[in-house]
Design a protein around this motif. Structure first.
Motif, PDB file in Angstrom:
ATOM      1  N   TRP A  31       0.962  -1.320  -0.168  1.00 49.00           N
ATOM      2  CA  TRP A  31      -0.032   0.025   0.055  1.00 49.00           C
ATOM      3  C   TRP A  31       0.647   1.343  -0.004  1.00 49.00           C
ATOM      4  N   ASP A  33       0.594   5.912  -0.639  1.00 51.94           N
ATOM      5  CA  ASP A  33       0.258   7.029  -1.072  1.00 51.94           C
ATOM      6  C   ASP A  33       1.308   7.955  -1.541  1.00 51.94           C
ATOM      7  N   TRP A  45      -8.895   6.804   0.925  1.00 54.53           N
ATOM      8  CA  TRP A  45      -7.823   6.306   1.733  1.00 54.53           C
ATOM      9  C   TRP A  45      -7.814   7.134   3.197  1.00 54.53           C
ATOM     10  N   TRP A  46      -8.371   8.427   2.900  1.00 53.53           N
ATOM     11  CA  TRP A  46      -8.134   9.301   4.352  1.00 53.53           C
ATOM     12  C   TRP A  46      -9.270  10.028   4.608  1.00 53.53           C
ATOM     13  N   SER A  47      -9.608  10.112   5.917  1.00 54.50           N
ATOM     14  CA  SER A  47     -10.696  10.628   6.636  1.00 54.50           C
ATOM     15  C   SER A  47     -10.161  11.769   7.638  1.00 54.50           C
ATOM     16  N   LYS A  96      -6.544  10.457   8.977  1.00 54.00           N
ATOM     17  CA  LYS A  96      -6.384   8.861   9.365  1.00 54.00           C
ATOM     18  C   LYS A  96      -6.761   8.071   8.132  1.00 54.00           C
ATOM     19  N   THR A  97      -6.479   6.869   8.127  1.00 58.25           N
ATOM     20  CA  THR A  97      -6.932   5.734   7.368  1.00 58.25           C
ATOM     21  C   THR A  97      -7.861   4.783   8.028  1.00 58.25           C
ATOM     22  N   GLN A  98      -8.359   5.111   9.127  1.00 62.44           N
ATOM     23  CA  GLN A  98      -9.447   4.148   9.969  1.00 62.44           C
ATOM     24  C   GLN A  98     -10.458   4.046   9.067  1.00 62.44           C
ATOM     25  N   LYS A 100     -10.527   2.192   6.433  1.00 61.34           N
ATOM     26  CA  LYS A 100     -10.313   2.729   4.907  1.00 61.34           C
ATOM     27  C   LYS A 100      -8.943   1.777   4.525  1.00 61.34           C
ATOM     28  N   PHE A 101      -8.018   1.770   5.501  1.00 56.21           N
ATOM     29  CA  PHE A 101      -6.755   1.069   5.268  1.00 56.21           C
ATOM     30  C   PHE A 101      -6.316   0.529   6.475  1.00 56.21           C
ATOM     31  N   LYS A 102      -5.999  -0.581   6.858  1.00 49.79           N
ATOM     32  CA  LYS A 102      -5.218  -1.194   7.992  1.00 49.79           C
ATOM     33  C   LYS A 102      -4.440  -2.324   7.691  1.00 49.79           C
ATOM     34  N   PHE A 224      -4.146   1.468  12.023  1.00 52.38           N
ATOM     35  CA  PHE A 224      -4.421   2.358  10.982  1.00 52.38           C
ATOM     36  C   PHE A 224      -3.384   3.587  11.232  1.00 52.38           C
TER      37      PHE A 224
END
Length: 701
Positions: A31, A33, A45-47, A96-98, A100-102, A224
């Motif tokens: 993964w 970015d 991916w990000w919030s 954060k990627t909470q 969305k990606f972990k 995350f």
């Protein structure tokens, strides 16, 4: 001396390899970015964390986090997080990627230039995905990089676990000269037994508790990623600048500060070659991306279907492709450490409808491998240019059906109307039919709006049924995707209203249209009887939009039909005073938009359609190429005398063909088409001495 130099060289190589040994275990980039583009971070991916949290996110911090571009943005190939002071208040960014990606176990690395300014606190870190269920610190926290500019050059890593009650007790640090003016790589390598921390690949701290349990090692589940700049607070605040007992010790001359991140990447241990990319593309799609497992020092060889070309990336783990018009296999071969790995995916090219009517399937020949049946006993066979279905249904609740799988998925977004040309004699009086569509994920149309073939036309001639699926499509969860229609399901004698029985039906074609046709439906069930006034023809009216009915007559069932009269709309009878028992009649509904196809043939003497002789002869006559562009050829048995060839659109309008000669001793006839002829499906009428044959011709320039 030479031996000493050799040993020294080997030792240097060994040490050099050892310095990078931390990368060997986690060798696959899974993964990343790279923060390309401008504006907000990638929302896939990000919030954002927003607001001040509880008491400044639990640390008595000063800032309020926002989702404004001033605080968080992509710019010039980097992510910028900027803390800004306005009217005495600080705003900043925390993304954060909470959800969305972990990931669990691997190497995470950031390349970043840190935010300067006494009282600021930039951080690159990870938090357990279980924070919403287990809470903090039971979820575990891994601070890969924390920096406070009141301690210039000091880079810190920390772990937060229940054993320390969340306090910063498991901590390591290192010193670098220029963290706020130069980019450095900040990394952590997380394995089942330890977590190592690096700056520029130099190890400076390892967390490896002697006893690993829920208190000391909550690091067995997904984490995350988080990036932020805090201002003030328990860690960032400079005590000498604090007032009123608050953690507000920030340089009073500081009005803004920024952290820039060039990339964030996550590596894990390579286990098997993976290949990702779309399995469904549009014809001639541009800039289609396919990605394979990315390993350092690996070489890649890509193979694509005919017509597809690689724009960039050949020899690497990621290629950008301009697709062709054909479906096919995308394959990548990777060589790494003397091993060869191969992976492939099947990519189908969508059918994108064009014209006023787009043929999906003409069943000539019947595509046997694309047809499946269930719920009853079905016999599927070729009948001239159609699919013949003989069936025996004993249990309608089993939802007996024939499913046709399209060769390539169909995009019905702008062509939501399905046209199905079907005939039946309904001798059992039990035939009931319904048509459903299935998308690539298996979702099926249904609900209150369904395509039920009712009223069922059972006069033994093909009748074209139309249904607009627009209201059955959607984009939400559970809804059918009109851009990837993959199957057509024909339910036969199905469900609560179905009846056990055995019978036959024929499917001539499936087509799609952008709108419901404006021409009327064809009249059906035409019957001729002898009356005192002559021959009276009656029929059924299947449309509400016709303006009149035209009546046609011929001396032969397969001869040329000439118009002999017309009647007003909604009239269902016509009397021919000169008609005889040997006369043959057809009815055609019409309105300003055009005419419908002909009704079935009516005659007092009776007509047997589908004579065996005609079926055999029809199989021997062939049109090619089909689809045709500017001309086509008609192949027929030597000695067969063809007296005429005519071309009709599906609404019954004759198309004028250029003159051509018919040589009865030759087996092939060339037919040229006018250049103004629009693309679409046509019926080619072939008249012989003893038969009148019809073949479908698709014109597609």
């Amino acid at each position: 001396m030479q031996k000493f130099k050799y040993l020294t060289l080997c030792l240097m190589i060994f040490l050099a390899l050892g310095a990078r040994a931390q990368n060997a275990t986690f060798n696959e980039l899974v993964w990343q970015d790279e923060f390309e583009g401008e504006g907000a971070p990638n929302p896939a991916w990000w919030s954002y964390d927003l607001g001040t949290g509880d008491g400044g996110w639990g640390n008595r911090e000063l800032q309020s986090y926002t989702n404004q571009l001033a605080n968080v943005r992509q710019s010039g190939g980097k992510l910028v997080i900027e803390a800004i002071k306005q009217n005495g208040n600080w705003t900043s960014g925390r993304i954060k990627t909470q959800g969305k990606f972990k990931f669990t176990y691997g190497r995470v690395e950031w390349k970043a230039k840190l935010a300067p300014g006494v009282g600021t606190w930039p951080a690159l870190w990870m938090l357990g995905e279980a924070v919403t269920t287990k809470g903090w610190p039971a979820c575990g926290e891994i601070d890969v990089m924390e920096y406070i500019d009141r301690l210039p050059g000091k880079i810190q890593a920390a772990l937060h676990t229940p054993s320390s009650f969340g306090n910063t007790q498991n901590i390591g640090s290192t010193q670098i000269p220029d963290p706020t003016t130069a980019f450095h790589i900040y990394a952590a390598e997380w394995s089942p037994t330890e977590i190592k921390f690096f700056v520029d690949n130099t190890l400076y701290y390892t967390y490896a508790p002697a006893v690993r349990d829920a208190r000391t090692w909550p690091f067995t589940e997904d984490q995350f990623l988080i990036m932020n700049i805090a201002v003030g607070g328990n860690m960032g605040s400079e005590p000498s600048l604090e007032t009123n007992g608050q953690k507000n010790g920030v340089d009073p001359n500081l009005s803004s500060t920024r952290m820039e991140v060039e990339y964030v990447r996550v590596y894990q241990t390579f286990k098997e070659l993976t290949l990702t990319g779309p399995t469904l593309v549009k014809p001639s799609a541009q800039n289609v991306t396919f990605k394979a497992s990315q390993l350092a020092n690996a070489t890649y060889t890509w193979t694509l279907p005919d017509g597809a070309t690689i724009l960039s990336g050949q020899g690497t783990a990621e290629v950008t492709v301009n697709w062709g018009r054909k479906s096919g296999t995308v394959q990548v071969q990777m060589q790494h450490n003397g091993q060869t790995y191969t992976k492939s995916i099947e990519v189908k090219t969508k059918m994108i409808p064009t014209g006023s009517s787009f043929l999906i399937e003409g069943f000539s020949p019947v595509p046997a491998t694309q047809l499946k049946s269930s719920g009853g006993t079905f016999e599927l066979s070729q009948a001239i240019d159609a699919l013949r279905i003989n069936y025996n249904i004993t249990t309608p609740n089993n939802l007996p059906a024939v499913v046709y799988e399209l060769e390539s998925p169909l995009d019905m977004t702008d062509f939501p109307v399905l046209a199905a040309s079907i005939k039946t004699l309904n001798k059992s009086k039990t035939v009931s039919l319904r048509i459903d569509l299935l998308d690539a994920t298996g979702k099926v149309t249904g609900g209150n709006q369904v395509f039920t073939l009712s009223p069922l036309i059972d006069d033994g001639d093909y009748y074209t049924y139309h249904f607009n699926y627009a209201s059955a499509f959607g984009t939400g969860s559970g809804q059918v995707d009109p851009a990837s229609i993959s199957k057509i399901r024909l339910l036969v004698n199905y469900g609560l209203f179905g009846s056990p029985g055995q019978d036959s039906l024929w499917v001539d074609s499936f087509s799609v249209l952008p709108t419901m046709p404006a021409t009327p439906n064809r009249a059906s069930h035409a019957v001729a009887t002898t009356t005192a006034s002559g021959i009276t023809v009656t029929w059924q009216d299947n449309a509400a939009n016709e303006q009149n009915f035209k009546v046609f007559k011929s001396a032969k069932s397969n001869g040329e039909y000439l118009e002999i009269g017309s009647v007003a709309a909604n009239t269902r009878t016509f009397t021919d005073p000169s008609g005889t028992r040997e006369s043959f009649y057809k009815i055609q509904a019409a309105n300003a938009a055009g005419a419908a196809s002909f009704s079935n043939i009516a005659t007092v003497a009776g007509v047997i359609s589908g004579l065996p002789h005609d079926e055999v002869l029809a199989r021997q006559v062939r049109l090619f190429p089909n689809p045709a562009k500017t001309r086509f050829f008609l192949s027929h048995p030597i000695g067969l005398k063809i007296s005429a060839i005519r071309l009709f659109s599906l609404n019954g309008q004759e198309v004028q063909l250029p003159t051509f000669s018919l040589q009865s001793r030759e087996s092939t006839v060339e037919v040229n088409l006018t250049s103004q002829l629009p693309d679409g499906l046509y019926l080619c009428q072939i008249q012989t001495e003893k038969a009148l044959l019809y073949k479908r011709l698709l014109i597609q320039k």
